[in-house]
Motif scaffolding. Sequence first.
Motif, PDB file in Angstrom:
ATOM      1  N   ASP A  12     -30.445  -2.025 -17.448  1.00 15.84           N
ATOM      2  CA  ASP A  12     -31.894  -1.938 -17.225  1.00 15.84           C
ATOM      3  C   ASP A  12     -32.599  -3.261 -17.500  1.00 15.84           C
ATOM      4  N   GLU A  13     -32.222  -3.949 -18.581  1.00 17.87           N
ATOM      5  CA  GLU A  13     -32.988  -5.107 -19.036  1.00 17.87           C
ATOM      6  C   GLU A  13     -32.494  -6.434 -18.476  1.00 17.87           C
ATOM      7  N   ILE A  14     -31.221  -6.523 -18.129  1.00 13.26           N
ATOM      8  CA  ILE A  14     -30.663  -7.820 -17.720  1.00 13.26           C
ATOM      9  C   ILE A  14     -30.036  -7.778 -16.327  1.00 13.26           C
ATOM     10  N   ILE A  15     -29.156  -6.832 -16.111  1.00 15.09           N
ATOM     11  CA  ILE A  15     -28.302  -6.881 -14.922  1.00 15.09           C
ATOM     12  C   ILE A  15     -29.080  -6.659 -13.629  1.00 15.09           C
ATOM     13  N   LEU A  16     -30.004  -5.695 -13.619  1.00 19.63           N
ATOM     14  CA  LEU A  16     -30.719  -5.392 -12.375  1.00 19.63           C
ATOM     15  C   LEU A  16     -31.653  -6.517 -11.936  1.00 19.63           C
ATOM     16  N   SER A  17     -31.904  -7.488 -12.801  1.00 22.29           N
ATOM     17  CA  SER A  17     -32.747  -8.623 -12.412  1.00 22.29           C
ATOM     18  C   SER A  17     -31.949  -9.722 -11.723  1.00 22.29           C
ATOM     19  N   GLN A  18     -30.630  -9.566 -11.668  1.00 23.79           N
ATOM     20  CA  GLN A  18     -29.801 -10.581 -11.035  1.00 23.79           C
ATOM     21  C   GLN A  18     -29.779 -10.387  -9.513  1.00 23.79           C
ATOM     22  N   LYS A  19     -29.223 -11.363  -8.840  1.00 18.89           N
ATOM     23  CA  LYS A  19     -29.195 -11.357  -7.371  1.00 18.89           C
ATOM     24  C   LYS A  19     -28.354 -10.190  -6.854  1.00 18.89           C
ATOM     25  N   ASN A  20     -28.837  -9.518  -5.813  1.00 16.54           N
ATOM     26  CA  ASN A  20     -28.157  -8.329  -5.289  1.00 16.54           C
ATOM     27  C   ASN A  20     -26.700  -8.579  -4.946  1.00 16.54           C
ATOM     28  N   ILE A  23     -24.493  -8.235  -7.949  1.00 20.70           N
ATOM     29  CA  ILE A  23     -24.367  -6.849  -8.417  1.00 20.70           C
ATOM     30  C   ILE A  23     -23.407  -6.083  -7.507  1.00 20.70           C
ATOM     31  N   LYS A  24     -23.499  -6.330  -6.212  1.00 23.72           N
ATOM     32  CA  LYS A  24     -22.584  -5.682  -5.268  1.00 23.72           C
ATOM     33  C   LYS A  24     -21.134  -6.053  -5.567  1.00 23.72           C
ATOM     34  N   GLU A  25     -20.902  -7.340  -5.891  1.00 24.91           N
ATOM     35  CA  GLU A  25     -19.546  -7.781  -6.220  1.00 24.91           C
ATOM     36  C   GLU A  25     -19.045  -7.082  -7.479  1.00 24.91           C
ATOM     37  N   LEU A  26     -19.920  -6.917  -8.470  1.00 28.79           N
ATOM     38  CA  LEU A  26     -19.539  -6.209  -9.688  1.00 28.79           C
ATOM     39  C   LEU A  26     -19.061  -4.804  -9.359  1.00 28.79           C
ATOM     40  N   LEU A  27     -19.821  -4.103  -8.526  1.00 30.50           N
ATOM     41  CA  LEU A  27     -19.453  -2.737  -8.162  1.00 30.50           C
ATOM     42  C   LEU A  27     -18.166  -2.701  -7.332  1.00 30.50           C
ATOM     43  N   ARG A  28     -18.085  -3.593  -6.353  1.00 27.67           N
ATOM     44  CA  ARG A  28     -16.889  -3.617  -5.496  1.00 27.67           C
ATOM     45  C   ARG A  28     -15.634  -3.912  -6.307  1.00 27.67           C
ATOM     46  N   ASN A  29     -15.760  -4.806  -7.291  1.00 23.33           N
ATOM     47  CA  ASN A  29     -14.596  -5.166  -8.109  1.00 23.33           C
ATOM     48  C   ASN A  29     -14.069  -3.985  -8.921  1.00 23.33           C
ATOM     49  N   ALA A  36     -27.434  -0.428  -1.380  1.00 28.64           N
ATOM     50  CA  ALA A  36     -28.218  -1.508  -0.769  1.00 28.64           C
ATOM     51  C   ALA A  36     -29.483  -1.857  -1.532  1.00 28.64           C
ATOM     52  N   THR A  37     -29.894  -0.996  -2.462  1.00 25.19           N
ATOM     53  CA  THR A  37     -31.156  -1.221  -3.175  1.00 25.19           C
ATOM     54  C   THR A  37     -30.908  -1.211  -4.681  1.00 25.19           C
ATOM     55  N   LYS A  38     -31.912  -1.723  -5.437  1.00 22.65           N
ATOM     56  CA  LYS A  38     -31.796  -1.749  -6.892  1.00 22.65           C
ATOM     57  C   LYS A  38     -31.640  -0.335  -7.454  1.00 22.65           C
ATOM     58  N   SER A  39     -32.361   0.627  -6.886  1.00 23.67           N
ATOM     59  CA  SER A  39     -32.274   1.997  -7.396  1.00 23.67           C
ATOM     60  C   SER A  39     -30.874   2.574  -7.176  1.00 23.67           C
ATOM     61  N   GLN A  40     -30.254   2.226  -6.035  1.00 21.43           N
ATOM     62  CA  GLN A  40     -28.889   2.677  -5.781  1.00 21.43           C
ATOM     63  C   GLN A  40     -27.902   1.981  -6.706  1.00 21.43           C
ATOM     64  N   PHE A  41     -28.122   0.692  -6.942  1.00 22.56           N
ATOM     65  CA  PHE A  41     -27.253  -0.032  -7.885  1.00 22.56           C
ATOM     66  C   PHE A  41     -27.304   0.639  -9.258  1.00 22.56           C
ATOM     67  N   LYS A  42     -28.516   0.947  -9.710  1.00 20.08           N
ATOM     68  CA  LYS A  42     -28.677   1.557 -11.040  1.00 20.08           C
ATOM     69  C   LYS A  42     -27.979   2.913 -11.099  1.00 20.08           C
ATOM     70  N   GLU A  43     -28.167   3.711 -10.062  1.00 16.27           N
ATOM     71  CA  GLU A  43     -27.541   5.041 -10.037  1.00 16.27           C
ATOM     72  C   GLU A  43     -26.020   4.916 -10.127  1.00 16.27           C
ATOM     73  N   ARG A 315     -30.501 -30.935  -9.241  1.00 10.19           N
ATOM     74  CA  ARG A 315     -31.378 -29.752  -9.143  1.00 10.19           C
ATOM     75  C   ARG A 315     -30.778 -28.726  -8.198  1.00 10.19           C
ATOM     76  N   LEU A 316     -30.549 -27.516  -8.711  1.00  7.01           N
ATOM     77  CA  LEU A 316     -30.149 -26.377  -7.897  1.00  7.01           C
ATOM     78  C   LEU A 316     -31.352 -25.457  -7.738  1.00  7.01           C
ATOM     79  N   PHE A 317     -31.476 -24.817  -6.580  1.00  5.28           N
ATOM     80  CA  PHE A 317     -32.685 -24.055  -6.291  1.00  5.28           C
ATOM     81  C   PHE A 317     -32.468 -22.552  -6.160  1.00  5.28           C
ATOM     82  N   VAL A 318     -31.235 -22.094  -6.093  1.00  6.52           N
ATOM     83  CA  VAL A 318     -30.982 -20.667  -5.915  1.00  6.52           C
ATOM     84  C   VAL A 318     -30.048 -20.180  -7.015  1.00  6.52           C
ATOM     85  N   LYS A 319     -30.106 -18.866  -7.264  1.00 10.88           N
ATOM     86  CA  LYS A 319     -29.207 -18.284  -8.251  1.00 10.88           C
ATOM     87  C   LYS A 319     -27.772 -18.326  -7.735  1.00 10.88           C
ATOM     88  N   LEU A 320     -26.870 -18.685  -8.631  1.00  9.96           N
ATOM     89  CA  LEU A 320     -25.461 -18.771  -8.299  1.00  9.96           C
ATOM     90  C   LEU A 320     -24.656 -18.146  -9.430  1.00  9.96           C
TER      91      LEU A 320
END
Length: 336
Positions: A12-20, A23-29, A36-43, A315-320
């Motif tokens: 709730d506090e950390i993981i869902l704020s990361q790049k989608n 999170i998809k890779e975490l689940l697939r692994n 496809a959505t944050k609410s589905q990731f949380k569920e 300088r990096l501009f996107v989450k990695l």
Amino acid sequence: MNDIRKAQRLVDEIILSQKNMYIKELLRNHNIPAGATKSQFKEHLDTAISEGTITLDDLKKWVEETEGWGDEHIYLYRVPKRICAEVSTSAEARVMRGNFGHLWNAAPSIAFPSKRKLTGVGLADDELRFVWHQGAILEERAPEKDIEPREEYDGETYSYKAYRHFGLRNVTRIVVRPAQKLAAVFLPGSSEPAGHGVERASIAAEIAEVFRLNDCTLCSVEDAIPRIEKEVIQAKVPLQTRHTRLSDKGGAGYIEFVSTTKASYTQSTNLLEVRSAVRDSAFTGTGANFYFKLKTGEKTRDIRVNLYADFQRIRLFVKLSRDEVWQILDLIARFV
């Protein structure tokens, strides 16, 4: 049950704020449908945690690999051989003798301190790592919650614009790699470069009893820019240069080479001919936009990396992810 509650709080506090995509890779692994959505990731995450498919330790490791990487300013340092030896042989002993022995190999923090706070020190994968966190409450417009103009008790008409408040954590790091005689300072992308010298001095002083950053040498980005560009021209490195600025060493002026497409300007015969006429010995690099091709899962992205000579920063501009950041830095480190 305590670990399950901790894991769900981490989601709730950390993981869902990361790049989608991460999170998809975490689940697939863990062979879990991603959604496809944050609410589905949380569920899906909550279910996997309850069933024991994903553990608290799995999530802690994932947070270390993804939170706070990318969207940052980076300073590379060359580390003297004697300090590398100290890191490899006595880092733990130095930490335990100091003021933050309780932070040695500590679990990832889920705190949001109002002031930057050292939350972890550890040695893993041949790296000495220092991590700081700082929390902030931000707001973003939520127009669906706006209240339309209406007359109130005082006879005046008011309208209300709604903002959603949310927590965000900034992550600051120092990572030392003794085998490469290299150290890197990572500062949040929202910070101002003009103040980075003070910030680096502050965090260096905080950990000086364990690692002496002030005894290391800040790498020269201005020297690296023309060296990298030369390798790009010769097709020896897997990246593109779309904007390079070279300054006359005598201070007379500068030259810029800019691509107006998504390809490297070196693919233009005319521009390449002009660039070849520039004597590298008479110019220094003051800025460049390089694009790295990185593959995450099934997706390949062009990642823009800016090099600035003004403060010798990257300088990096996107989450990695952690691995993606180090793929980029390992390449740049060859030229500094």
